[in-house]
Write a protein that holds these residues in place. Structure first.
Motif, mmCIF file in Angstrom:
data_model
loop_
_atom_site.group_PDB
_atom_site.id
_atom_site.type_symbol
_atom_site.label_atom_id
_atom_site.label_comp_id
_atom_site.label_asym_id
_atom_site.label_seq_id
_atom_site.Cartn_x
_atom_site.Cartn_y
_atom_site.Cartn_z
ATOM 1 N N SER A 53 8.383 1.939 6.193
ATOM 2 C CA SER A 53 7.635 0.777 6.438
ATOM 3 C C SER A 53 6.439 -0.298 6.112
ATOM 4 C CB SER A 53 8.907 0.180 7.083
ATOM 5 O OG SER A 53 8.326 0.725 8.288
ATOM 6 N N GLU A 54 5.532 0.229 6.498
ATOM 7 C CA GLU A 54 4.356 -0.179 6.801
ATOM 8 C C GLU A 54 3.485 -0.082 5.320
ATOM 9 O OE1 GLU A 54 2.992 0.389 11.424
ATOM 10 O OE2 GLU A 54 3.173 2.665 9.998
ATOM 11 N N LYS A 99 4.123 -1.511 1.846
ATOM 12 C CA LYS A 99 3.943 -2.536 1.833
ATOM 13 C C LYS A 99 3.534 -3.267 2.057
ATOM 14 C CE LYS A 99 6.399 -5.300 -1.745
ATOM 15 N NZ LYS A 99 8.481 -5.239 -1.636
ATOM 16 N N THR A 100 4.163 -3.315 3.753
ATOM 17 C CA THR A 100 3.267 -4.519 5.240
ATOM 18 C C THR A 100 2.092 -4.669 4.592
ATOM 19 O OG1 THR A 100 4.260 -3.779 6.848
ATOM 20 C CG2 THR A 100 6.348 -5.002 4.530
ATOM 21 N N LYS A 101 1.414 -3.128 5.832
ATOM 22 C CA LYS A 101 -0.055 -3.271 6.502
ATOM 23 C C LYS A 101 -0.846 -2.668 5.532
ATOM 24 C CE LYS A 101 2.428 -4.118 10.743
ATOM 25 N NZ LYS A 101 2.584 -3.640 12.446
ATOM 26 N N SER A 158 10.951 -2.163 1.996
ATOM 27 C CA SER A 158 9.739 -2.643 3.281
ATOM 28 C C SER A 158 10.815 -2.377 4.189
ATOM 29 C CB SER A 158 8.523 -4.129 3.012
ATOM 30 O OG SER A 158 9.453 -4.939 2.330
#
Length: 444
Positions: free
Chosen positions: A80-81, A83-85, A146
């Protein structure tokens, strides 16, 4: 008048010696941490060739100079990280052209980097009918998503051991391995100054120690941990006891019942201990706090900073700007200097704020807990008190200095914090300036 006979003189000498001995032993057992001075330009370990001159204090200096070509940075993250972080992280670190390995729970590619699925090679007996891997199977079916799930942490502990074998296989020439997470801050200059004094052929396991009662001491993963090639080789050699196919690293869990255990960094520490590699703890140089939560005190003042933890994107941006404005960026960063990052925000009263005081608590109708002013008075009575906070019917005091964070009211309960500025100035005057950055002795 007392006559000083030879017997009395001898008794006095014995008593004086006893006091000196007790003071010496007490200081060794309970006194300040031993240290050496971390030199701005340390001499390399005897096995190394003289390194080129490193222009410390500029972005990417150890990497641009080539002195950390033998260091692999290993980043562990969740799907999940990615794409986001991860993009912001790569934007900060990718400019330095480090040797970077990325491990997650799904194979992907991002910004030109391959992301290895740390769990892909695990044999079926570890995953079949294991409820923790229901999420893993879901992640494989939602490529590109994500979506963040509250159960994602359950997979994290399974990544550590396969990740070690995969790292050794993928980087056979590297001599040092730094394992970090997305919220780990690293001072690269100090990391180089630290590592250059050790021989990576020896089995080293460095980090910030966690001391669980009755269990093996291990390095906290989020604070960053370091393994030498010697240590990783020992771990891989032990893995041969459990692996059927040497060409398929990361297929087993070293005989551990990971599903029944807490955390991956603790499991790694247990396996390394079984390999004969115990942790060498270098807290507070490897540190689990971020600037706003660091306890500035006699243990965290002149010590060098290698890592911090729990930083978010804004924290990284602010730290990067602050470091660029340091008056002497070529010198090793210490907590004394980092204190200047938070000091302008310390006031005699800040509303809707917790400064994370926790050493002394007054509650349950104690007079000190009636109001912010009575809490302040209680702090003044405690000669060690540097700061205080009041909320509801509770007053808390602290013997160290912390900034803390905004805390909005909860119903009728309001948080208010204060710092005793004259005591803070006295604390600084007694300890500053530091004559060199302290390179603490390992514990354990």
């Amino acid at each position: 008048m007392v006559r000083l006979t030879p017997t009395r003189l001898l008794s006095a000498a014995v008593l004086a010696f006893a006091f000196i001995l007790i003071a010496f032993v007490s200081k060794r057992l309970f006194g300040e941490r031993g240290y050496q001075v971390l030199l701005e330009r340390p001499s390399p370990a005897l096995f190394r060739h003289p390194p080129p001159k490193v222009p410390f204090g500029i972005e990417c200096s150890p990497f641009a100079s080539g002195v950390m070509d033998d260091v692999t940075i290993v980043l562990k993250l969740s799907a999940s990280e990615v794409k986001t972080k991860l993009p912001a992280y790569l934007n900060r670190l990718g400019r330095c052209k480090q040797d970077l390995l990325l491990f997650s729970d799904r194979k992907e590619q991002r910004n030109g980097f391959d992301i290895t699925d740390a769990l892909a090679n695990l044999r079926p007996e570890y995953t079949y009918k294991n409820p923790d891997f229901e999420l893993y199977n879901h992640i494989q079916q939602t490529t590109g998503s994500s979506e963040k799930t509250p159960e994602g942490w359950k997979l994290d502990k399974y990544k550590f051991l396969p990740m070690m074998e995969l790292t050794a296989h993928m980087r056979p020439e590297s001599r040092w391995f730094l394992f970090v997470e997305l919220d780990t801050y690293i001072n690269w200059d100090n990391l180089y100054r630290f590592l250059v004094t050790f021989n990576p052929k020896q089995p080293y396991y460095f980090g910030s120690p966690i001391w669980p009662s009755g269990r093996v001491t291990f390095a906290h993963g989020g604070s960053g941990l370091v393994l030498s090639r010697g240590a990783l080789n020992k771990l891989v050699a032990r893995g041969r006891m459990f692996a059927e196919n040497q060409n398929n690293p990361g297929a087993h869990l070293f005989g551990k019942e990971v599903s029944q255990m807490c955390c991956g960094d603790e499991i790694l520490g247990q396996v390394l201990k079984e390999c004969g590699v115990g942790i060498k703890g270098y807290w507070p140089m490897f540190n689990g706090e971020k600037p706003i939560s660091v306890r500035f005190d006699h243990e965290q003042w002149c010590e060098a900073i290698i890592t911090l933890h729990h930083l978010q994107d804004d924290d990284f941006i602010n730290m990067q700007q602050w470091e660029a404005d340091r008056p002497h960026p070529e010198k090793p960063l210490t907590f004394e200097e980092l204190f200047g990052y938070i000091e302008p925000l310390l006031t005699s009263q800040t509303d809707d704020w917790t400064n994370m005081s926790e050493d002394v608590t007054f509650a349950n109708g104690d007079p000190a807990a009636i109001s912010f002013d009575t809490c302040f008075a209680a702090c003044l009575k405690d000669t060690k008190c540097m700061q205080y906070e009041h909320y509801g019917d509770t007053c808390r005091l602290s013997h160290s200095i912390r900034l803390g964070y905004a805390h909005p009211p909860e119903g009728s309960t309001k948080w208010t914090s204060g710092w005793v500025k004259n005591r803070i100035e006295a604390f600084k005057a007694a300890r500053s300036p530091c004559h060199g950055a302290h390179f603490v002795h390992a514990n354990p």
